[in-house]
Design a protein around this motif. Structure first.
Motif, short mmCIF file in Angstrom:
data_model
loop_
_atom_site.label_atom_id
_atom_site.label_comp_id
_atom_site.label_asym_id
_atom_site.label_seq_id
_atom_site.Cartn_x
_atom_site.Cartn_y
_atom_site.Cartn_z
N ASP A 221 -6.20 -42.10 91.73
CA ASP A 221 -5.62 -42.63 90.48
C ASP A 221 -4.95 -43.98 90.74
N LYS A 222 -4.19 -44.06 91.82
CA LYS A 222 -3.50 -45.32 92.13
C LYS A 222 -4.50 -46.43 92.42
N LEU A 223 -5.56 -46.11 93.14
CA LEU A 223 -6.56 -47.14 93.48
C LEU A 223 -7.35 -47.57 92.25
N ARG A 224 -7.63 -46.60 91.38
CA ARG A 224 -8.38 -46.89 90.14
C ARG A 224 -7.60 -47.89 89.29
N ASN A 225 -6.27 -47.81 89.36
CA ASN A 225 -5.43 -48.63 88.48
C ASN A 225 -4.94 -49.92 89.11
N LEU A 226 -5.42 -50.23 90.35
CA LEU A 226 -5.04 -51.51 90.94
C LEU A 226 -5.64 -52.63 90.12
N LYS A 227 -4.82 -53.64 89.85
CA LYS A 227 -5.33 -54.79 89.11
C LYS A 227 -6.23 -55.61 90.03
N PRO A 228 -7.46 -55.91 89.60
CA PRO A 228 -8.29 -56.77 90.44
C PRO A 228 -7.69 -58.17 90.51
N LYS A 229 -7.85 -58.80 91.66
CA LYS A 229 -7.36 -60.17 91.85
C LYS A 229 -8.11 -61.08 90.88
N PRO A 230 -7.41 -61.92 90.13
CA PRO A 230 -8.14 -62.78 89.21
C PRO A 230 -9.01 -63.77 89.96
N THR A 231 -10.27 -63.83 89.63
CA THR A 231 -11.16 -64.82 90.24
C THR A 231 -11.09 -66.08 89.39
N ALA A 232 -11.66 -67.17 89.91
CA ALA A 232 -11.64 -68.43 89.15
C ALA A 232 -12.28 -68.21 87.78
N ALA A 233 -13.39 -67.44 87.76
CA ALA A 233 -14.08 -67.21 86.49
C ALA A 233 -13.19 -66.45 85.50
N ARG A 234 -12.46 -65.42 86.03
CA ARG A 234 -11.59 -64.66 85.12
C ARG A 234 -10.45 -65.53 84.63
N ARG A 235 -9.90 -66.39 85.55
CA ARG A 235 -8.80 -67.25 85.12
C ARG A 235 -9.27 -68.18 84.00
N LEU A 236 -10.49 -68.72 84.17
CA LEU A 236 -11.01 -69.62 83.14
C LEU A 236 -11.18 -68.87 81.82
N ALA A 237 -11.62 -67.62 81.91
CA ALA A 237 -11.86 -66.84 80.71
C ALA A 237 -10.57 -66.66 79.91
N HIS A 238 -9.42 -66.75 80.62
CA HIS A 238 -8.15 -66.54 79.93
C HIS A 238 -7.63 -67.80 79.24
N ILE A 239 -8.28 -68.93 79.52
CA ILE A 239 -7.84 -70.16 78.86
C ILE A 239 -8.47 -70.21 77.47
N ASP A 240 -7.63 -70.24 76.47
CA ASP A 240 -8.14 -70.31 75.09
C ASP A 240 -8.56 -71.75 74.81
N ALA A 241 -9.84 -71.92 74.53
CA ALA A 241 -10.39 -73.28 74.35
C ALA A 241 -10.18 -73.81 72.94
N ALA A 242 -9.39 -73.09 72.12
CA ALA A 242 -9.29 -73.47 70.71
C ALA A 242 -8.49 -74.74 70.48
N THR A 243 -7.57 -75.09 71.38
CA THR A 243 -6.76 -76.28 71.15
C THR A 243 -7.27 -77.42 72.03
N PRO A 244 -7.09 -78.67 71.58
CA PRO A 244 -7.55 -79.81 72.38
C PRO A 244 -6.93 -79.79 73.78
N GLU A 245 -5.66 -79.43 73.84
CA GLU A 245 -4.96 -79.42 75.13
C GLU A 245 -5.64 -78.43 76.09
N ASN A 246 -5.96 -77.24 75.56
CA ASN A 246 -6.59 -76.24 76.41
C ASN A 246 -8.03 -76.61 76.74
N ARG A 247 -8.69 -77.32 75.79
CA ARG A 247 -10.05 -77.75 76.12
C ARG A 247 -10.01 -78.71 77.30
#
Ligand SMILES: [Zn+2]
Length: 262
Positions: A221-247
């Motif tokens: 259970d503990k291993l199943r719930n470990l947060k995976p390390k964010p990869t570059a791709a996942r970090r990018l996915a979290h950037i909301d591209a809706a604003t000019p600044e974020n783009r």
């Protein structure tokens, strides 16, 4: 060094008799030559490959020094792909390199993963040992299973894949300080290997020779719930591209990634 394979195990009737018979059929590989130990692991379905004598590094050339000949003529073959249970291959490898240390590749293809309790960063007070002791006080002791001592500063507990219904990689100290996992894409140095390099002097010995058992549900259970390390791709996915600044941030991140890949 090893426990008596016939020792009473907590458990039920015929089940523990079967376990005891299975345990009795498994050798203490600490006392075997390296080649025989490698064959013994292969017979259990654990994929093995050779390491540099007295070291923890693969005997094979590194990818960045690949000569692109022989096995690698159509592309570099990694050690994870070379590891095998094939008797002829193992005999050939250790005949050529009798002093090669033995690596057991962990993951679904071998059917085992390893909890590495690592105390080397603080051999006096321990790091992984107190972490495991705290977890066991809260949840109960780990079951007896195939266990290897890695010298004075570590213990490897082997477990089967039963109950592992999620991706298990190689998170280090994420479960708790000093508790590392060796699973898919990983490997462990196995008995009777010895490591004697400037940083480590270690002799790998079998502490408990009985076959691996499934890990307890609380640990899975503990291993199943470990947060995976964010990869570059996942970090990018979290950037909301809706604003000019974020783009602009997204574009800069993509430029950096391209520069890094060049
Ligand atoms: Zn290569």
């Amino acid at each position: 060094m090893s426990e008596n394979a016939g020792a009473a195990t907590p458990g039920k009737g015929s089940g523990s008799e079967i376990n005891n018979r299975a345990a009795a059929s498994i050798d203490d590989t600490s006392m075997l030559p390296l080649a025989a130990a490698a064959l013994s692991y292969a017979a259990r379905g654990w994929r093995v490959h050779p390491l540099v004598p007295s070291r923890k590094i693969p005997l094979w050339h590194r990818e960045d020094r690949c000569p692109r000949i022989g096995d690698c003529v159509t592309g570099h073959v990694k050690w994870t792909q070379r590891a095998t249970t094939d008797t002829d291959t193992i005999v050939k490898w250790w005949t050529a390199n009798p002093a090669a240390n033995v690596s057991v590749v962990t993951g679904p293809a071998s059917g085992v993963w390893v909890l590495d309790v690592d105390d080397k960063d603080d051999p006096v007070r321990g790091v992984g040992s107190p972490s495991l002791a705290a977890l066991e006080r809260e949840h109960g002791d780990l079951p007896p299973t195939y266990t290897v001592g890695t010298g004075s500063v570590g213990v490897h507990h082997y477990f089967t894949y039963e109950g592992v219904d999620f991706h298990l990689g190689n998170p280090a100290s994420k479960l708790a300080p000093g508790l590392d996992i060796r699973a898919e894409g990983g490997q462990v140095v196995a008995p009777p290997s010895r490591v004697d390099d400037p940083k480590h002097v270690m002799a790998y010995v079998v502490l408990d020779p009985r076959p691996p058992v499934p890990a307890p549900a609380w640990l899975l259970d503990k291993l199943r719930n470990l947060k995976p390390k964010p990869t570059a791709a996942r970090r990018l996915a979290h950037i909301d591209a809706a604003t000019p600044e974020n783009r602009e941030r997204l574009a800069a991140a993509l430029r950096r990634r391209r520069a890094g890949a060049a």
